[in-house]
Design a protein around this motif. Structure first.
Motif, PDB file in Angstrom:
ATOM      1  N   MET A 171       0.854  -1.206   0.000  1.00  0.00           N
ATOM      2  CA  MET A 171       0.000   0.000   0.000  1.00  0.00           C
ATOM      3  C   MET A 171       0.878   1.241   0.000  1.00  0.00           C
ATOM      4  O   MET A 171       2.100   1.164   0.082  1.00  0.00           O
ATOM      5  CB  MET A 171      -0.911  -0.056   1.250  1.00  0.00           C
ATOM      6  CG  MET A 171      -2.280   0.599   1.116  1.00  0.00           C
ATOM      7  SD  MET A 171      -2.910   0.800  -0.561  1.00  0.00           S
ATOM      8  CE  MET A 171      -3.356   2.507  -0.533  1.00  0.00           C
ATOM      9  N   THR A 172       0.270   2.349  -0.093  1.00  0.00           N
ATOM     10  CA  THR A 172       1.018   3.598  -0.232  1.00  0.00           C
ATOM     11  C   THR A 172       1.852   3.929   1.008  1.00  0.00           C
ATOM     12  O   THR A 172       1.453   3.631   2.135  1.00  0.00           O
ATOM     13  CB  THR A 172       0.037   4.748  -0.515  1.00  0.00           C
ATOM     14  OG1 THR A 172       0.761   5.962  -0.513  1.00  0.00           O
ATOM     15  CG2 THR A 172      -1.046   4.836   0.539  1.00  0.00           C
ATOM     16  N   ILE A 173       3.001   4.523   0.762  1.00  0.00           N
ATOM     17  CA  ILE A 173       3.806   5.029   1.868  1.00  0.00           C
ATOM     18  C   ILE A 173       3.204   6.365   2.272  1.00  0.00           C
ATOM     19  O   ILE A 173       2.941   7.203   1.419  1.00  0.00           O
ATOM     20  CB  ILE A 173       5.264   5.264   1.426  1.00  0.00           C
ATOM     21  CG1 ILE A 173       5.896   3.943   1.052  1.00  0.00           C
ATOM     22  CG2 ILE A 173       6.059   5.965   2.512  1.00  0.00           C
ATOM     23  CD1 ILE A 173       7.240   4.097   0.393  1.00  0.00           C
ATOM     24  N   THR A 174       2.989   6.554   3.536  1.00  0.00           N
ATOM     25  CA  THR A 174       2.414   7.842   3.935  1.00  0.00           C
ATOM     26  C   THR A 174       3.495   8.732   4.512  1.00  0.00           C
ATOM     27  O   THR A 174       4.473   8.256   5.086  1.00  0.00           O
ATOM     28  CB  THR A 174       1.290   7.649   4.967  1.00  0.00           C
ATOM     29  OG1 THR A 174       1.814   6.856   6.021  1.00  0.00           O
ATOM     30  CG2 THR A 174       0.078   6.989   4.349  1.00  0.00           C
ATOM     31  N   PHE A 175       3.304  10.006   4.334  1.00  0.00           N
ATOM     32  CA  PHE A 175       4.252  10.984   4.839  1.00  0.00           C
ATOM     33  C   PHE A 175       3.541  11.890   5.829  1.00  0.00           C
ATOM     34  O   PHE A 175       2.362  12.179   5.677  1.00  0.00           O
ATOM     35  CB  PHE A 175       4.793  11.840   3.695  1.00  0.00           C
ATOM     36  CG  PHE A 175       5.517  11.062   2.652  1.00  0.00           C
ATOM     37  CD1 PHE A 175       6.851  10.730   2.816  1.00  0.00           C
ATOM     38  CD2 PHE A 175       4.857  10.651   1.501  1.00  0.00           C
ATOM     39  CE1 PHE A 175       7.516  10.002   1.849  1.00  0.00           C
ATOM     40  CE2 PHE A 175       5.523   9.926   0.534  1.00  0.00           C
ATOM     41  CZ  PHE A 175       6.850   9.594   0.705  1.00  0.00           C
ATOM     42  N   ALA A 176       4.287  12.340   6.814  1.00  0.00           N
ATOM     43  CA  ALA A 176       3.726  13.356   7.709  1.00  0.00           C
ATOM     44  C   ALA A 176       3.610  14.660   6.928  1.00  0.00           C
ATOM     45  O   ALA A 176       4.425  14.930   6.031  1.00  0.00           O
ATOM     46  CB  ALA A 176       4.638  13.535   8.908  1.00  0.00           C
TER      47      ALA A 176
END
Lengths: 98, 455
Positions: B1-6
């Motif tokens: 799944m997608t990598i999330t960023f702050a």
């Protein structure tokens, strides 16, 4: 030769900055739907009437190239007084993830 | 799944690029011309032109595509070639000028900003090709637009070729005289090295060393503005914390170089050589190495403490950058070009920064006395003596040093010169009035130092 991380991925980060106004998200998501760009994640805040939206999108199913999407949203955003950037996710992955 | 960023991470990257002038300074394609040699000058011109335009024909387009894809500016696209004194060793100096012109023509055709490698390596002595090339430099640089030249006159292993040092003083002065109406711009495209690196992507000193592959992509990052902001944000940080902050920032900057280098290498099907970690300033406000030093707590760059501040900066940039890239090379240190750095210019104008202090600063950073305008009545022997001092620092400290000075013909200390673009403009700096003539005219070589005996 090492390949960039996620080279195969066609995910991009869209950021929209500017004065808050009605319909910003509707406009962006409407355009993305037109081009069959899938929205994976979205976050939005308003600080002192300053609107910030960050969207993670997948261009895999889409009919448009990242660069063309970037030009199109940036120009339209300018007319609305919004700063819009579309960047491949690797620039953030490389900078913030090891 | 997608990598999330702050959100902060995304915002930080965007701010670095749009507010703090983070950019990729250059993608430089190194091209070997060793297989272009011919006895026939016309044939050789054709070989060189064809090889450069074939290998680098897509360099500018690919650079622009990558820049748009990642949303980070790539300021320059450049080519470096095998030192012409080696690749065209059989040519005389008129023919060398013709080769400079064909390099210029190829650069114009493919749309790059600079082409480097009109170069010669003479640390131990001259070949006929070296003499021909060096003699041709003033004419070649004054009659071309994109060609950059470098001459290596010393190394830790070989010592300093003082005959070449004497000669280069004259060549720099002639180059400035031939382009006096444009503030001596030809001299701004000429650099004299000690311990020149073979994979440097930065101009004017880039050339494609003989140990390099046929074709390679090297990347130079920029980013003084990003470091300046971090340093400014933490006025209370002690030196350990300060060093860590710079290391972390340098890591992030260098990762951009690594990303762009890999992408360019893949798109062009050319091996990726190195990322050069140098913090390269531009004349833009807020993109200054001097500003970093001042943010550390110096009232003006050049005052007491400047050398220590620069030493800390240079070391922290390397430590952070080395972790961020699979291959680091080139010059890899903070640059202190005067005319290209608004903070350095101000420091010279206000009398805080002198030539002597700049020389001291070059002991602890990359690269040397860079983009410094000298009074127009400077003698070639004085220029040679400045080169000799700088080369001695490089030779003894096993580091690269360089001299890129521009005699401002018809101007005196305090007057201003303008080169335009990334080269900027600067006040003419004062030099010592006492002669070094007898010293530099002795001739011969300064022997390699005892530290060269490492085997």
């Amino acid at each position: 030769m090492a390949m960039p991380q996620n080279e195969a991925s066609n995910r991009a980060i869209i950021t929209v900055l500017g004065r808050d106004q009605i319909g910003i998200i509707a406009w962006v998501s409407g355009r993305l739907a037109e081009y069959s760009v899938n929205i994976l994640d979205i976050s939005q805040t308003i600080l002192n009437e300053f609107f910030t939206m960050i969207m993670v999108v997948d261009l895999e199913p889409s009919s448009i190239e990242l660069v063309d999407l970037s030009v199109s949203l940036e120009q339209e955003g300018n007319e609305k007084g919004l700063q819009v950037k579309v960047q491949h996710e690797d620039i953030f992955t490389f900078m913030h993830r090891i | 799944m997608t990598i999330t960023f702050a959100q902060e991470e995304i915002q930080q990257t965007i701010n670095m690029i749009h507010k703090e002038n983070l950019d990729i300074r250059t993608i430089t394609m190194g091209i070997s011309l060793l297989d272009c040699s011919s006895e026939d000058i016309a044939k050789m011109e054709k070989n060189i032109y064809d090889k450069i335009t074939k290998n680098a024909g897509r360099l500018v387009t690919v650079g622009e595509q990558i820049s748009a894809r990642y949303g980070i500016p790539i300021i320059n696209k450049r080519v470096s070639v095998t030192p012409i004194a080696i690749a065209a060793a059989q040519m005389n100096s008129e023919e060398m000028v013709r080769i400079a012109k064909v390099l210029n023509k190829a650069a114009r055709e493919i749309g790059i900003n600079f082409i480097g490698g009109f170069s010669s390596l003479v640390q131990k002595g001259f070949t006929a090709g070296d003499r021909a090339l060096i003699d041709s430099i003033p004419q070649a640089l004054s009659e071309t637009e994109f060609v950059c030249s470098s001459v290596n006159i010393g190394s830790t292993k070989a010592g300093i070729n003082m005959d070449a040092v004497l000669k280069m003083g004259k060549v720099i002065l002639q180059s400035a005289q031939l382009t006096a109406d444009s503030d001596g711009i030809a001299a701004a495209k000429l650099v004299v090295f000690c311990n020149a690196p073979e994979d440097n992507p930065f101009m004017a000193g880039a050339f494609h060393g003989v140990g390099e592959p046929d074709c390679v992509i090297n990347v130079g990052v920029s980013g003084p503005g990003v470091v300046a902001k971090v340093v400014k944000e933490y006025p209370e940080a002690d030196f350990s914390e300060l060093s860590n902050l710079i290391k972390q920032t340098s890591f992030k900057i260098t990762r951009m170089g690594e990303l762009i280098g890999r992408a360019a290498s893949k798109s062009l099907s050319v091996p990726f050589g190195i990322v050069d970690l140098s913090l390269a300033p531009t004349p833009a406000i807020g993109d200054s190495v001097a500003e970093i030093l001042e943010n550390m707590g110096l009232e003006r760059c050049g005052t007491h403490g400047t050398t220590a501040a620069l030493a800390l900066l240079n070391d922290a940039v390397k430590k952070g950058g080395a972790m961020a890239s699979s291959h680091v090379g080139g010059l890899s240190g903070a640059f202190i070009p005067v005319s290209e750095d608004a903070g350095m210019v101000r420091a010279v104008e206000e009398g805080a920064l002198t030539l002597d202090k700049l020389e001291a600063m070059t002991c602890v950073c990359s690269v040397g006395l860079d983009m410094i305008a000298l009074p127009g009545d400077v003698s070639s022997e004085t220029i040679s003596a400045i080169i000799a001092d700088e080369a001695a620092i490089g030779m003894i400290n096993k580091k690269t040093t360089a001299v890129r000075v521009i005699p401002a013909i018809g101007k005196k200390a305090g007057d201003r010169v303008e080169f335009g673009g990334l080269l900027g403009g600067a006040p003419v700096i004062a030099i010592h009035p006492y002669s070094s003539n007898m010293f530099v005219r002795r001739g011969g070589r300064i022997p390699a130092p005892i530290i060269s005996l490492t085997n």
